[in-house]
Write a protein that holds these residues in place. Structure first.
Motif, PDB file in Angstrom:
ATOM      1  N   ALA A  23       0.868  -1.184   0.000  1.00  0.00           N
ATOM      2  CA  ALA A  23       0.000   0.000   0.000  1.00  0.00           C
ATOM      3  C   ALA A  23       0.905   1.234   0.000  1.00  0.00           C
ATOM      4  O   ALA A  23       2.097   1.136   0.325  1.00  0.00           O
ATOM      5  N   ARG A  24       0.335   2.372  -0.325  1.00  0.00           N
ATOM      6  CA  ARG A  24       1.089   3.627  -0.201  1.00  0.00           C
ATOM      7  C   ARG A  24       0.775   4.216   1.166  1.00  0.00           C
ATOM      8  O   ARG A  24      -0.288   3.970   1.727  1.00  0.00           O
ATOM      9  N   GLY A  25       1.686   5.026   1.684  1.00  0.00           N
ATOM     10  CA  GLY A  25       1.409   5.719   2.944  1.00  0.00           C
ATOM     11  C   GLY A  25       2.406   5.378   4.030  1.00  0.00           C
ATOM     12  O   GLY A  25       3.560   5.033   3.726  1.00  0.00           O
ATOM     13  N   GLU A  26       1.954   5.465   5.268  1.00  0.00           N
ATOM     14  CA  GLU A  26       2.856   5.299   6.412  1.00  0.00           C
ATOM     15  C   GLU A  26       2.224   4.445   7.501  1.00  0.00           C
ATOM     16  O   GLU A  26       1.034   4.569   7.780  1.00  0.00           O
ATOM     17  N   ILE A  27       3.044   3.589   8.100  1.00  0.00           N
ATOM     18  CA  ILE A  27       2.612   2.873   9.310  1.00  0.00           C
ATOM     19  C   ILE A  27       3.741   3.057  10.326  1.00  0.00           C
ATOM     20  O   ILE A  27       4.897   2.718  10.046  1.00  0.00           O
ATOM     21  N   LYS A  28       3.386   3.605  11.481  1.00  0.00           N
ATOM     22  CA  LYS A  28       4.395   3.816  12.520  1.00  0.00           C
ATOM     23  C   LYS A  28       3.895   3.209  13.824  1.00  0.00           C
ATOM     24  O   LYS A  28       2.783   3.498  14.254  1.00  0.00           O
ATOM     25  N   ILE A  29       4.704   2.331  14.403  1.00  0.00           N
ATOM     26  CA  ILE A  29       4.341   1.681  15.665  1.00  0.00           C
ATOM     27  C   ILE A  29       5.318   2.195  16.708  1.00  0.00           C
ATOM     28  O   ILE A  29       6.505   1.884  16.650  1.00  0.00           O
ATOM     29  N   GLU A  30       4.816   2.972  17.653  1.00  0.00           N
ATOM     30  CA  GLU A  30       5.680   3.708  18.580  1.00  0.00           C
ATOM     31  C   GLU A  30       6.732   4.457  17.744  1.00  0.00           C
ATOM     32  O   GLU A  30       6.342   5.192  16.864  1.00  0.00           O
ATOM     33  N   ASP A  31       8.050   4.213  17.964  1.00  0.00           N
ATOM     34  CA  ASP A  31       9.028   4.977  17.177  1.00  0.00           C
ATOM     35  C   ASP A  31       9.508   4.227  15.946  1.00  0.00           C
ATOM     36  O   ASP A  31      10.443   4.662  15.262  1.00  0.00           O
TER      37      ASP A  31
END
Ligand SMILES: Nc1ncnc2c1ncn2[C@@H]1O[C@H](COP(=O)(O)OP(=O)(O)OP(=O)(O)O)[C@@H](O)[C@H]1O
Length: 280
Positions: free
Chosen positions: A50-58
């Motif tokens: 997918a396009r975009g961002e996934i951020k888990i904590e840092d």
């Protein structure tokens, strides 16, 4: 904190979800068939692009430069079908993920599966297999637990026991969890927040009470349902009752409170008002 901002063109719809989820939350993901729920979970797991961002904590799992592989993402995933290793015992299924014998024993104890630890999956019922799948997903102490309708193939009684066990596990491990579910009573029992998708977009986001309760008008009819909760609001008591696919709240008096307990099957009716019919 988990933040996601995901876009993907699907057949007929564009998935476009921008969300922040507090660590430790239990999210219910709901919405019509084909609204993009499973695809969203698969993107979080790294099973789909997918396009975009996934951020888990840092930690960045996805952005324009990074795409962490599935095995690098600390997730647990449980689907509707059990996906256990059929040639391994229950215990070996868990220890294959991590050799933490103490955690393995603890998880099997909470889910009442200790006495089955030497059984093969083929010797277990559907509910027992799903208990093992949930334990196995927790063996790696994931940062995110993704549950895609894991209880929907089970009978109501087994489903209700597994819901209680999931709640016990969540209270103990505080794993941030996203559960796809269509069942209002399941959502009410388990989730702290409900997110509703429609055609790839978030159309509703709030507490289970705000999203699920629909109490417009009253009915001169009788319904049977399950008592989910009793809340005291100032001087009044409110019973929360699941009726079929709907959850309603009813004001009750102190005597009624004494005679009722959570989980009771109840009937709900009104004598004073005429039924109303309204186009929805
Ligand atoms: N890899 C893919 N590429 C393109 N389109 C896809 C892909 N996977 C799923 N779709 C389409 O995306 C839409 C959403 O599918 P998805 O399975 O995520 O929905 P869902 O909300 O989980 O549905 P259900 O409740 O029926 O399981 C569907 O129209 C499906 O055909």
């Amino acid at each position: 904190m988990i933040s996601l901002d995901i876009r993907k063109k699907l057949l007929g719809i564009n998935l476009d979800v921008d969300l922040e989820i507090n660590s430790g939350d239990f999210i219910a993901l709901s919405g019509k068939s084909g609204s993009g729920k499973t695809t969203l979970l698969r993107i979080l797991a790294g099973l789909e692009d997918a396009r975009g961002e996934i951020k888990i904590e840092d930690e960045i799992w996805l952005d324009a430069k990074v795409k962490k592989a599935i095995q690098e993402r600390e997730i647990g995933f449980v689907f509707q079908d059990y996906a256990l290793f059929e040639n391994m015992s229950v215990e070996k299924n868990l220890l294959f993920v991590s050799n933490d014998k103490e955690l393995c024993e603890h998880l099997l104890k909470i889910t009442h599966m200790n006495e089955y630890k030497n059984h093969l999956p083929s010797q277990l019922s559907g509910g027992q297999k799903q208990r093992v799948a949930i334990c196995r997903a927790l063996m790696r102490k994931p940062k995110l637990l993704l549950l895609d309708e894991p209880l929907s193939a089970l009978d109501p009684q087994t489903r209700s026991s597994l819901q209680s066990e999931l709640l016990t596990l969540h209270n103990e491990f505080k794993t941030t969890t996203i559960l796809i579910s269509h069942d209002p009573s399941e959502i009410y029992k388990l989730a702290s927040r409900v997110i509703v998708l429609d055609a790839g977009k978030v159309i509703n986001d709030g507490s289970p009470k705000d999203i699920l309760l629909k109490t417009k008008g009253s009915q001169k009819l009788s319904f049977s349902g399950e008592l989910l909760d009793i809340k005291k609001i100032d001087v009044i008591y409110v019973a929360i009752v699941a009726i079929g696919q709907q959850i309603v709240e009813v004001v009750i008096n102190e005597d009624e409170v004494q005679n009722l307990k959570i989980g009771d099957l109840v009937s709900l009716s009104t004598k004073a008002f005429s039924p109303q019919i309204r186009k929805t």
